[in-house]
Design a protein around this motif. Structure first.
Motif, PDB file in Angstrom:
ATOM      1  N   LYS A 137      64.569  59.405  -5.353  1.00 14.90           N
ATOM      2  CA  LYS A 137      65.696  59.999  -4.627  1.00 14.90           C
ATOM      3  C   LYS A 137      65.215  60.875  -3.472  1.00 14.90           C
ATOM      4  N   GLU A 138      64.189  61.666  -3.700  1.00 10.40           N
ATOM      5  CA  GLU A 138      63.650  62.515  -2.626  1.00 10.40           C
ATOM      6  C   GLU A 138      63.078  61.657  -1.496  1.00 10.40           C
ATOM      7  N   SER A 139      62.399  60.583  -1.857  1.00  2.49           N
ATOM      8  CA  SER A 139      61.853  59.665  -0.864  1.00  2.49           C
ATOM      9  C   SER A 139      62.982  59.030  -0.050  1.00  2.49           C
ATOM     10  N   LEU A 140      64.072  58.667  -0.713  1.00  2.00           N
ATOM     11  CA  LEU A 140      65.232  58.083  -0.028  1.00  2.00           C
ATOM     12  C   LEU A 140      65.878  59.103   0.903  1.00  2.00           C
ATOM     13  N   LYS A 141      66.010  60.340   0.457  1.00  2.00           N
ATOM     14  CA  LYS A 141      66.570  61.394   1.310  1.00  2.00           C
ATOM     15  C   LYS A 141      65.743  61.545   2.583  1.00  2.00           C
ATOM     16  N   SER A 142      64.436  61.559   2.438  1.00  2.00           N
ATOM     17  CA  SER A 142      63.555  61.680   3.605  1.00  2.00           C
ATOM     18  C   SER A 142      63.730  60.502   4.551  1.00  2.00           C
ATOM     19  N   ALA A 143      63.847  59.297   3.993  1.00  2.00           N
ATOM     20  CA  ALA A 143      64.027  58.106   4.821  1.00  2.00           C
ATOM     21  C   ALA A 143      65.332  58.175   5.601  1.00  2.00           C
ATOM     22  N   ILE A 144      66.413  58.598   4.948  1.00  2.00           N
ATOM     23  CA  ILE A 144      67.709  58.712   5.625  1.00  2.00           C
ATOM     24  C   ILE A 144      67.612  59.715   6.765  1.00  2.00           C
TER      25      ILE A 144
ATOM     26  N   ALA B  52      61.166  49.519 -10.763  1.00  2.00           N
ATOM     27  CA  ALA B  52      60.324  48.546 -10.069  1.00  2.00           C
ATOM     28  C   ALA B  52      59.502  47.775 -11.097  1.00  2.00           C
ATOM     29  N   THR B  53      59.301  46.498 -10.863  1.00  2.00           N
ATOM     30  CA  THR B  53      58.548  45.677 -11.814  1.00  2.00           C
ATOM     31  C   THR B  53      57.110  46.158 -11.984  1.00  2.00           C
ATOM     32  N   GLU B  54      56.540  46.746 -10.930  1.00  2.00           N
ATOM     33  CA  GLU B  54      55.164  47.228 -10.998  1.00  2.00           C
ATOM     34  C   GLU B  54      55.075  48.655 -11.526  1.00  2.00           C
ATOM     35  N   GLY B  55      56.215  49.224 -11.905  1.00  2.00           N
ATOM     36  CA  GLY B  55      56.264  50.596 -12.401  1.00  2.00           C
ATOM     37  C   GLY B  55      56.932  51.503 -11.398  1.00  2.00           C
ATOM     38  N   GLY B  56      57.465  52.583 -11.861  1.00  2.00           N
ATOM     39  CA  GLY B  56      58.162  53.516 -10.993  1.00  2.00           C
ATOM     40  C   GLY B  56      59.557  53.013 -10.658  1.00  2.00           C
ATOM     41  N   TYR B  57      60.104  53.549  -9.576  1.00  2.00           N
ATOM     42  CA  TYR B  57      61.471  53.228  -9.177  1.00  2.00           C
ATOM     43  C   TYR B  57      61.545  53.024  -7.673  1.00  2.00           C
ATOM     44  N   TRP B  58      62.550  52.256  -7.252  1.00  2.00           N
ATOM     45  CA  TRP B  58      62.838  52.119  -5.833  1.00  2.00           C
ATOM     46  C   TRP B  58      64.315  52.416  -5.638  1.00  2.00           C
ATOM     47  N   ALA B  59      64.657  52.902  -4.462  1.00  2.00           N
ATOM     48  CA  ALA B  59      66.029  53.301  -4.175  1.00  2.00           C
ATOM     49  C   ALA B  59      66.424  52.823  -2.786  1.00  2.00           C
ATOM     50  N   ILE B  60      67.699  52.445  -2.653  1.00  2.00           N
ATOM     51  CA  ILE B  60      68.238  52.070  -1.351  1.00  2.00           C
ATOM     52  C   ILE B  60      69.546  52.820  -1.125  1.00  2.00           C
ATOM     53  N   CYS B  61      69.948  52.912   0.119  1.00  2.00           N
ATOM     54  CA  CYS B  61      71.208  53.530   0.498  1.00  2.00           C
ATOM     55  C   CYS B  61      72.015  52.495   1.272  1.00  2.00           C
ATOM     56  N   PRO B  62      73.088  51.946   0.685  1.00  5.34           N
ATOM     57  CA  PRO B  62      73.838  50.897   1.364  1.00  5.34           C
ATOM     58  C   PRO B  62      74.528  51.353   2.645  1.00  5.34           C
ATOM     59  N   GLU B  63      74.798  52.648   2.792  1.00  9.00           N
ATOM     60  CA  GLU B  63      75.453  53.145   4.005  1.00  9.00           C
ATOM     61  C   GLU B  63      74.514  53.237   5.199  1.00  9.00           C
ATOM     62  N   VAL B  64      73.207  53.252   4.942  1.00  7.61           N
ATOM     63  CA  VAL B  64      72.226  53.408   6.023  1.00  7.61           C
ATOM     64  C   VAL B  64      71.259  52.230   5.975  1.00  7.61           C
ATOM     65  N   PRO B  65      71.496  51.204   6.777  1.00  5.55           N
ATOM     66  CA  PRO B  65      70.596  50.048   6.772  1.00  5.55           C
ATOM     67  C   PRO B  65      69.148  50.459   7.030  1.00  5.55           C
ATOM     68  N   GLY B  66      68.254  49.939   6.216  1.00  8.85           N
ATOM     69  CA  GLY B  66      66.835  50.219   6.370  1.00  8.85           C
ATOM     70  C   GLY B  66      66.342  51.423   5.589  1.00  8.85           C
ATOM     71  N   ALA B  67      67.263  52.196   5.002  1.00  3.02           N
ATOM     72  CA  ALA B  67      66.848  53.382   4.248  1.00  3.02           C
ATOM     73  C   ALA B  67      66.478  52.982   2.827  1.00  3.02           C
ATOM     74  N   ASN B  68      65.252  53.262   2.456  1.00  4.15           N
ATOM     75  CA  ASN B  68      64.797  52.985   1.100  1.00  4.15           C
ATOM     76  C   ASN B  68      63.721  53.988   0.718  1.00  4.15           C
ATOM     77  N   GLY B  69      63.535  54.158  -0.563  1.00  7.23           N
ATOM     78  CA  GLY B  69      62.530  55.088  -1.056  1.00  7.23           C
ATOM     79  C   GLY B  69      61.928  54.571  -2.343  1.00  7.23           C
ATOM     80  N   GLN B  70      60.854  55.201  -2.747  1.00  5.18           N
ATOM     81  CA  GLN B  70      60.208  54.815  -3.998  1.00  5.18           C
ATOM     82  C   GLN B  70      59.516  56.017  -4.599  1.00  5.18           C
TER      83      GLN B  70
END
Length: 72
Positions: A38-45, A12-30
């Motif tokens: 990755k853990e944040s993305l798993k929780s979102a899914i 992420a430009t502001e620091g840290g990381y962001w993640a998306i899952c193309p198989e699940v629309p709307g699933a993202n984590g940071q």
């Protein structure tokens, strides 16, 4: 719930990381680290699937059949 999904992780430009899952629309984590993102993305899914299941169950008639299926 078991399954394998794709995680696309970028810095992420502001620091840290962001993640998306193309198989699940709307699933993202940071997160501050790749593992946190990755853990944040798993929780979102998981939350998305739980919400979708609860939503469909509210409208099912009593005689509807619900079974679990597995993909190879």
């Amino acid at each position: 719930m078991k399954g394998e999904f794709t995680a696309i992780i970028e810095a992420a430009t502001e620091g840290g990381y962001w993640a998306i899952c193309p198989e699940v629309p709307g699933a993202n984590g940071q997160g501050e680290t790749i593992e946190e993102a990755k853990e944040s993305l798993k929780s979102a899914i998981q939350l998305i699937f739980e919400d979708r299941l609860a939503d469909i169950r509210r409208g099912l008639p009593k005689e509807a059949i619900e079974e679990t299926i597995s993909l190879p």
